[in-house]
Design an enzyme around this catalytic site. Structure first.
Site, PDB file in Angstrom:
ATOM      1  N   ARG A 273       0.861  -1.185   0.000  1.00 27.32           N
ATOM      2  CA  ARG A 273       0.000   0.000   0.000  1.00 27.32           C
ATOM      3  C   ARG A 273       0.896   1.234   0.000  1.00 27.32           C
ATOM      4  O   ARG A 273       1.702   1.420   0.911  1.00 27.32           O
ATOM      5  CB  ARG A 273      -0.888  -0.013   1.245  1.00 27.32           C
ATOM      6  CG  ARG A 273      -1.674   1.251   1.449  1.00 27.32           C
ATOM      7  CD  ARG A 273      -2.632   1.146   2.641  1.00 27.32           C
ATOM      8  NE  ARG A 273      -3.409   2.358   2.743  1.00 27.32           N
ATOM      9  CZ  ARG A 273      -3.258   3.292   3.688  1.00 27.32           C
ATOM     10  NH1 ARG A 273      -2.376   3.128   4.654  1.00 27.32           N
ATOM     11  NH2 ARG A 273      -3.992   4.370   3.681  1.00 27.32           N
TER      12      ARG A 273
ATOM     13  N   HIS B 273      -2.842  10.938   0.757  1.00 25.26           N
ATOM     14  CA  HIS B 273      -2.352  10.706   2.116  1.00 25.26           C
ATOM     15  C   HIS B 273      -1.767  12.040   2.609  1.00 25.26           C
ATOM     16  O   HIS B 273      -0.577  12.184   2.825  1.00 25.26           O
ATOM     17  CB  HIS B 273      -1.304   9.579   2.119  1.00 25.26           C
ATOM     18  CG  HIS B 273      -1.057   8.958   3.463  1.00 25.26           C
ATOM     19  ND1 HIS B 273      -1.210   7.611   3.706  1.00 25.26           N
ATOM     20  CD2 HIS B 273      -0.653   9.497   4.640  1.00 25.26           C
ATOM     21  CE1 HIS B 273      -0.896   7.345   4.971  1.00 25.26           C
ATOM     22  NE2 HIS B 273      -0.549   8.477   5.560  1.00 25.26           N
TER      23      HIS B 273
ATOM     24  N   GLU C 137      -7.320   8.418   6.165  1.00 21.31           N
ATOM     25  CA  GLU C 137      -7.596   9.090   7.431  1.00 21.31           C
ATOM     26  C   GLU C 137      -8.027  10.549   7.257  1.00 21.31           C
ATOM     27  O   GLU C 137      -7.322  11.470   7.681  1.00 21.31           O
ATOM     28  CB  GLU C 137      -6.379   9.017   8.357  1.00 21.31           C
ATOM     29  CG  GLU C 137      -5.963   7.591   8.683  1.00 21.31           C
ATOM     30  CD  GLU C 137      -4.902   7.503   9.786  1.00 21.31           C
ATOM     31  OE1 GLU C 137      -4.480   8.553  10.297  1.00 21.31           O
ATOM     32  OE2 GLU C 137      -4.508   6.380  10.135  1.00 21.31           O
TER      33      GLU C 137
ATOM     34  N   ASN D 225      -7.570   1.696   9.893  1.00 20.83           N
ATOM     35  CA  ASN D 225      -6.267   2.009  10.479  1.00 20.83           C
ATOM     36  C   ASN D 225      -6.440   2.060  11.990  1.00 20.83           C
ATOM     37  O   ASN D 225      -7.274   2.815  12.488  1.00 20.83           O
ATOM     38  CB  ASN D 225      -5.747   3.365   9.985  1.00 20.83           C
ATOM     39  CG  ASN D 225      -5.444   3.367   8.489  1.00 20.83           C
ATOM     40  OD1 ASN D 225      -5.626   2.358   7.810  1.00 20.83           O
ATOM     41  ND2 ASN D 225      -4.978   4.489   7.985  1.00 20.83           N
TER      42      ASN D 225
ATOM     43  N   TYR E  76      -4.334   2.024  15.877  1.00 22.48           N
ATOM     44  CA  TYR E  76      -3.114   2.023  16.694  1.00 22.48           C
ATOM     45  C   TYR E  76      -3.390   1.836  18.180  1.00 22.48           C
ATOM     46  O   TYR E  76      -2.722   1.081  18.845  1.00 22.48           O
ATOM     47  CB  TYR E  76      -2.322   3.322  16.458  1.00 22.48           C
ATOM     48  CG  TYR E  76      -1.729   3.367  15.071  1.00 22.48           C
ATOM     49  CD1 TYR E  76      -0.519   2.760  14.788  1.00 22.48           C
ATOM     50  CD2 TYR E  76      -2.420   3.963  14.015  1.00 22.48           C
ATOM     51  CE1 TYR E  76       0.011   2.752  13.506  1.00 22.48           C
ATOM     52  CE2 TYR E  76      -1.903   3.957  12.725  1.00 22.48           C
ATOM     53  CZ  TYR E  76      -0.682   3.349  12.483  1.00 22.48           C
ATOM     54  OH  TYR E  76      -0.175   3.322  11.211  1.00 22.48           O
TER      55      TYR E  76
ATOM     56  N   GLU F 266      -3.569  -0.035   8.112  1.00 23.58           N
ATOM     57  CA  GLU F 266      -2.409   0.375   8.912  1.00 23.58           C
ATOM     58  C   GLU F 266      -2.536  -0.188  10.312  1.00 23.58           C
ATOM     59  O   GLU F 266      -3.607  -0.119  10.916  1.00 23.58           O
ATOM     60  CB  GLU F 266      -2.310   1.913   9.065  1.00 23.58           C
ATOM     61  CG  GLU F 266      -1.860   2.624   7.839  1.00 23.58           C
ATOM     62  CD  GLU F 266      -1.674   4.129   8.080  1.00 23.58           C
ATOM     63  OE1 GLU F 266      -1.416   4.530   9.236  1.00 23.58           O
ATOM     64  OE2 GLU F 266      -1.801   4.873   7.107  1.00 23.58           O
TER      65      GLU F 266
HETATM   66  C1  FCB Z   1      -1.310   7.228  10.695  1.00 22.42           C
HETATM   67  C2  FCB Z   1      -0.859   7.778   9.366  1.00 22.42           C
HETATM   68  C3  FCB Z   1       0.495   7.283   8.929  1.00 22.42           C
HETATM   69  C4  FCB Z   1       1.447   7.229  10.095  1.00 22.42           C
HETATM   70  C5  FCB Z   1       0.854   6.435  11.221  1.00 22.42           C
HETATM   71  C6  FCB Z   1       1.774   6.251  12.394  1.00 22.42           C
HETATM   72  O1  FCB Z   1      -2.232   8.079  11.266  1.00 22.42           O
HETATM   73  O2  FCB Z   1      -1.796   7.477   8.362  1.00 22.42           O
HETATM   74  O3  FCB Z   1       0.963   8.096   7.891  1.00 22.42           O
HETATM   75  O4  FCB Z   1       1.771   8.508  10.500  1.00 22.42           O
HETATM   76  O5  FCB Z   1      -0.320   7.062  11.647  1.00 22.42           O
END
Ligand code: FCB
Length: 464
Positions: free
Chosen positions: A74, A118, A163, A292, A294, A368
């Site tokens: 990607r 992006h 995002e 995405n 985290y 992500e």
């Molecule tokens: C996301 C972004 C990516 C990177 C990660 C850690 O929000 O899409 O570009 O910064 O976080």
């Protein structure tokens, strides 16, 4: 736990974070070039002029992916490279770069997964008002057509936006991202015009691409938890869910903004910039939803002396959350990454289950997921990032669990292939499965890259 043979394992990057070659072959500045060259915006004054020089090293980088056995890649297209200034005809040399990259991927049996946007808006479009203005959405659809015309014969998977929350609320709200504006109204207008841009671009892509093309969008929908079960804390959660999730999921997946979003933000805007017919333009059929993830968020109603605003990508005196001054953000319990983000795979499971219900029939792909670590090569040159292996293990376990619960998750892209330019943190945060020496540009796969390669080969998540 076993992943089926058609589950797609890949890695992800984005143009400004890796390409460099900022002024080559006709590319003009994007908002990130301007922002990163503005003193005080990026840690250490760093920028993406050279980044990890992927523009010149893409063949080596594709070989690296192939050596690891990765099945998909990607990446994003730099708008300023293929349509400098964001208007007019495409520039051949810019398109050639992506054509060569895609050909190289296909030769190595790696599926290209293209993201059109992006975060790197051509600066001239920002000078004309940027995402708060409707015309930017229209321009975006034109750029989508140009890119689809050039790559449509060889790319099957297309993502409109990455995002949009970050583009709207970090770019125009807290200002920690380019273009660095801190105007709550502009942030809400940007959110709508990003939605519209998605819808118009999706239609432009459908018109330009073969019927077999697959279209999607990547959202960083938040997993929001209330600190207590009190009505006030539950209301804080509801408010943030509207501003983080409903504002995009609503129009894109369901064809309507949530009513509570309008009510919550009424003192900022009456939303009259949403024109008749916009929601139908935005609500387009999707073949994939990019997820995405985290870390989760923990919120409460603000108590005296405890305003802590966490936006995940940098600190600012300005909140990224319009009309949510009554909400406090807290650190969730558990170990944290180099970003300070709590490691919590249960959030990914929760998110996948929720999105599976919200968008039935739309396959989900994790576009992500990953962590930043203080990676350093040891004396023998290896990089032993056991923490990242544990993170990936936990989150891939959550994916398997969601699949076991019947959620249609079909792929996973590790963020990121390479250490790179982490936005307002410059090069201080390392997210790569491959270590990059930023002075020499030498690449060294970390232990996690080898671990991931083994998972891709065996389809088995090893027992811990
Ligand atoms: C996301 C972004 C990516 C990177 C990660 C850690 O929000 O899409 O570009 O910064 O976080």
């Amino acid at each position: 736990m076993t992943f089926p043979s058609d589950f797609l394992f890949g890695s992800a990057t984005s143009a400004y974070q890796i390409e460099g070659a900022a002024a080559e072959d006709g590319r003009t500045p994007s908002i990130w070039d301007t922002f990163s060259h503005t003193p005080g915006k990026v840690l250490g004054g760093e920028h993406g002029d050279v980044a990890v020089d992927h523009y010149h090293r893409f063949r080596d980088d594709v070989r690296l992916m192939a050596d690891l056995g990765l099945e998909a890649y990607r990446f994003s297209v730099s708008w300023s490279r293929v349509q400098p200034t964001g208007r007019g005809p495409a520039v051949q040399r810019g398109l050639d770069f992506y054509r060569q990259l895609v050909d190289e991927l296909l030769e190595h049996d790696i599926t290209p997964w293209v993201t059109l946007y992006h975060w790197d808006l051509p600066q001239e479009l920002e000078d004309a008002g940027g995402w708060p203005e409707r015309v930017t959405a229209e321009r975006f659809a034109e750029y989508a057509t140009l890119t689809a015309d050039a790559l449509g014969d060889r790319v099957q998977h297309w993502t409109t936006l990455n995002e949009p929350w970050c583009s709207a609320f970090l770019g125009y709200g807290s200002g920690v991202h380019a273009p660095g504006r801190t105007e709550p109204l502009a942030a809400l207008r940007a959110a709508h015009h990003l939605n519209l841009g998605h819808g118009l671009a999706a239609q432009a892509l459908r018109a330009a691409l073969p019927a077999t093309a697959k279209l999607g969008v990547s959202l960083n929908s938040a997993v929001v938890r209330a600190r207590t079960d009190s009505p006030a804390d539950r209301d804080a959660k509801r408010r943030i869910e509207a501003l983080a999730n409903g504002v995009f999921e609503g129009p894109i997946l369901q064809g309507a903004y949530p009513e509570d979003l309008f009510a919550d933000t009424a003192r900022i805007t009456d939303w009259s910039f949403v024109r008749d017919g916009d929601l139908a333009e935005i609500h387009q059929p999707l073949d994939a939803l990019g997820v995405n993830y985290y870390t989760p968020s923990l919120v409460s109603q603000v108590q005296a002396g405890e305003v802590e605003r966490r936006d995940g990508h940098g600190a600012s005196a300005h909140s990224p959350w319009p009309a949510a001054d009554s909400v406090a953000f807290h650190q969730t319990p558990g170990p944290t990454t180099q970003m300070g983000w709590t490691v919590d795979p249960t959030g990914l499971h929760e998110l996948l289950v929720r999105l599976g219900q919200l968008a039935p029939g739309v396959p989900l792909y994790i576009t992500e997921n990953g962590m930043a670590c203080e990676d350093k090569p040891s004396e023998d040159g290896t990089v032993n990032d056991q923490d990242r292996i544990d993170y990936l293990h936990g989150h891939l376990g959550a994916v398997e669990q969601a699949r076991g619960d019947g959620v249609d998750v079909r792929g996973y892209f590790l963020w990121s292939l390479l250490d790179n330019f982490e936005w307002s943190y410059g090069y201080s945060k390392r997210f790569g499965a491959v270590y990059v020496d930023f002075d020499t540009q030498e690449r060294t796969p970390k232990a996690s890259a080898h671990w991931y390669a083994e998972l891709v080969r065996t389809r088995e998540l090893p027992a811990v």
